[in-house]
Enzyme design. Structure first.
Site, short mmCIF file in Angstrom:
data_model
loop_
_atom_site.label_atom_id
_atom_site.label_comp_id
_atom_site.label_asym_id
_atom_site.label_seq_id
_atom_site.Cartn_x
_atom_site.Cartn_y
_atom_site.Cartn_z
N LYS A 182 34.62 26.03 57.88
CA LYS A 182 33.48 26.77 58.42
C LYS A 182 32.43 27.01 57.35
O LYS A 182 31.22 26.83 57.57
CB LYS A 182 33.94 28.12 58.98
N LYS A 207 34.92 38.14 68.16
CA LYS A 207 35.19 39.45 67.56
C LYS A 207 34.08 39.84 66.58
O LYS A 207 33.60 40.96 66.59
CB LYS A 207 36.55 39.44 66.86
N GLU A 234 30.29 28.33 67.01
CA GLU A 234 30.43 27.58 68.25
C GLU A 234 30.04 28.43 69.47
O GLU A 234 29.37 27.95 70.39
CB GLU A 234 31.87 27.08 68.40
N HIS A 282 56.81 9.29 79.86
CA HIS A 282 56.16 7.98 79.88
C HIS A 282 55.15 7.85 78.74
O HIS A 282 54.29 6.97 78.77
CB HIS A 282 55.47 7.77 81.23
N GLU A 338 48.93 28.10 62.94
CA GLU A 338 47.96 28.95 62.26
C GLU A 338 48.65 30.16 61.64
O GLU A 338 48.20 30.69 60.62
CB GLU A 338 46.87 29.40 63.23
N GLY A 345 43.03 36.39 66.77
CA GLY A 345 42.62 35.62 67.94
C GLY A 345 43.77 34.98 68.69
O GLY A 345 43.84 35.03 69.92
N ARG A 346 44.72 34.39 67.97
CA ARG A 346 45.82 33.69 68.63
C ARG A 346 46.82 34.65 69.27
O ARG A 346 47.70 34.22 70.02
CB ARG A 346 46.52 32.78 67.63
#
Length: 522
Positions: free
Chosen positions: A498, A204, A210, A382, A351, A264-265
């Protein structure tokens, strides 16, 4: 008049604390299995019979929801009110699918038009790639798309892609690069024919460390291959804000836009998820996902909690967190297609509601968001189910299941198909967690039961069902934020690391810890 008050200031919370806690075991009855189900949108149903909820508790939960005005606050959000108090922003992820709902939820028609316009742009773009009207820079048809992004730019879109790839014919294969770990990019790039690959750069701000590092990784890898007439930037599509550095660089093939009103999420139904899913499966599949999400959004407007699955789920979760004191919740999808869905929900929930201050940045004195984790069944059985069954902490369980598989390929083995075995395990686990098994002569084999479990289920995991499932959890998290009086739409806790990393990289901070841990190259 809308009131914003902390949970512990409400009469409803005081009433909840005074109620006797119902027995999970005693309320897991055939009658409740039939009556404690709520349509959640599309063909999705939420059943909470394994949660130990009686009528007195339902009445108290309804009273709390009314007192905290959660539906009124939802309507304010839908109307474009500033609800992100930390960043002074509107919260408009619902608007990305509002046009699918058959009714206008929003008053701000300019923003409504903006999202519709972007959806049309990336739908048209995807169609042109599929028909070969848009080719790679060397004239070859595109066969692969790689999403380059992190956090909400990766988790949601990746989870949705994996959830749909078995059911729908892939027009392009999708891959994802998220981690700044060079091994992540190297493995994906080595698996691609760069001449036939599109990269979607998702940021954005256009400055995400990254994402830009991985973009450079692609450029360096392309230069190393020395492909004749290959122009890397003409294989790159940007999903970004209109004012970002990426948007201002016209060397890229095309840019699609998002804005600051969608976190973002919460962005999977915007261009962040829409571009890659439309390229992978076609825009009609993405439209079906939006329809399912819009249907769940409409169901979430009911004031009666017995008709509002997302709100009921939120209230039960609050009850388990703040009255019973359970610190975690497990998401257990009995569908391999949902293998990354718990990871997306982990970010969405933790978040959003992992906060110790209220929406006005004042300290609160009660627990908020739980720890979220999960894996698909039967693999999880398992792995960590031992702790879920017999551990010292009780962990509420949210199962997800489907009557039919996606691939329509199955075989009988020992009298039943694999899908029947899968669903038998699902039903057995819910029963075992809730009812337990008494072995007083050998406590190693004793199962106390009373482990609360709910179930979200549908006939099949389709795009429409997936959209409803996604929106159900987004709305659940939103409702819990209203109940706890949080701002569920900023994420200051993500920023500190960050900032410090950038200071270390720019030599503005002491890198001693990197030296001590042997983390510096050379």
């Amino acid at each position: 008049m809308i009131r914003y008050q902390n949970l512990d200031q409400t009469k409803g919370f005081s009433q909840l604390k005074e109620l006797a806690i119902p027995s999970v075991v005693e309320h897991f009855t055939k009658e409740n299995l039939e009556s404690q189900s709520i349509r959640a949108g599309a063909d999705l149903t939420f059943n909470y019979a394994g949660k130990g909820i009686n009528q007195a508790l339902l009445s108290a939960l309804q009273a709390l929801a009314d007192e905290q005005q959660v539906i009124d606050k939802y309507e304010l959000l839908l109307s474009g009110e500033m609800m992100n108090t930390g960043e002074k922003r509107k919260v408009l992820h619902h608007l990305t699918r509002a046009q699918q709902a058959g009714e206008v939820l929003f008053h701000n028609e300019n923003l409504r038009h903006f999202y519709q316009q972007q959806q049309k742009r990336f739908s048209d773009f995807a169609n042109k790639v599929h028909t070969g009207e848009i080719l790679g820079s060397t004239g070859k048809k595109i066969t692969t798309v790689v999403q380059v992004g992190i956090g909400g730019s990766d988790l949601g879109p990746r989870a949705l892609y994996l959830a749909l790839q078995n059911l729908y014919l892939s027009k392009l294969e999708a891959k994802f690069i998220s981690n700044v770990d060079p091994d992540d990019a190297a493995i994906i790039i080595d698996s691609c024919d760069l001449e036939r690959t599109l990269f979607i750069l998702v940021s954005k701000s256009g400055t995400t460390q990254e994402t830009l590092a991985n973009r450079n990784f692609v450029l360096e890898a392309a230069a190393k291959q020395q492909i004749l007439n290959f122009i890397p930037n003409k294989h790159m599509v940007c999903v970004t804000s209109q004012t970002s550095p990426l948007a201002k660089d016209d060397s890229y093939l095309v840019s699609f836009f998002i804005d600051d009103f969608i976190g973002g999420r919460y962005s999977s139904t915007s261009a962040v998820g829409g571009v890659v899913l439309s390229l992978a499966f076609g825009s009609d599949v993405f439209d079906e996902l939006l329809e399912g999400a819009a249907d769940a959004d409409a169901h979430a407007r009911h004031r009666d909690i017995a008709q509002n699955a997302a709100l009921m789920d939120a209230l039960i979760g609050l009850y388990e967190r703040n009255i019973k004191g359970y610190p975690s919740t497990a998401i257990l999808p009995y569908s391999q297609a949902l293998s990354r869905f718990p990871a997306h929900l982990q970010q969405l929930d933790m978040e959003s509601n992992g906060k110790s201050v209220n929406r006005d940045a004042q300290l609160i004195s009660y627990s908020t968001g739980p720890t979220i984790f999960g894996e698909p069944g039967t693999n999880g059985q398992h792995s960590f189910y031992q702790l879920l069954h017999q551990g010292t902490d009780i962990i509420p369980l949210q199962f997800i299941g489907f009557s039919r598989s996606q691939c329509a390929v199955d075989y009988d083995f020992e009298g039943s198909t694999s899908q029947t075995k899968l669903n038998a395990n699902l039903a057995a686990q819910i029963s075992a967690f809730v009812l337990g098994k008494s072995e007083p002569s050998n406590l190693n084999k004793n199962f106390a039961g009373g482990r609360p479990a709910s179930l979200l289920y549908a006939p099949q995991l389709s795009a429409r069902t997936l959209g409803a499932l996604l929106a159900h959890y987004e709305n659940k998290v939103m409702f819990q934020g209203f109940l706890w009086n949080l701002n569920s739409f900023d994420q200051e806790g993500v920023q500190l690391g960050k900032v410090l990393a950038n200071e270390i990289l720019s030599n503005k901070a002491d890198a001693t810890i990197m030296h001590l841990f042997g983390l510096l190259e050379g």
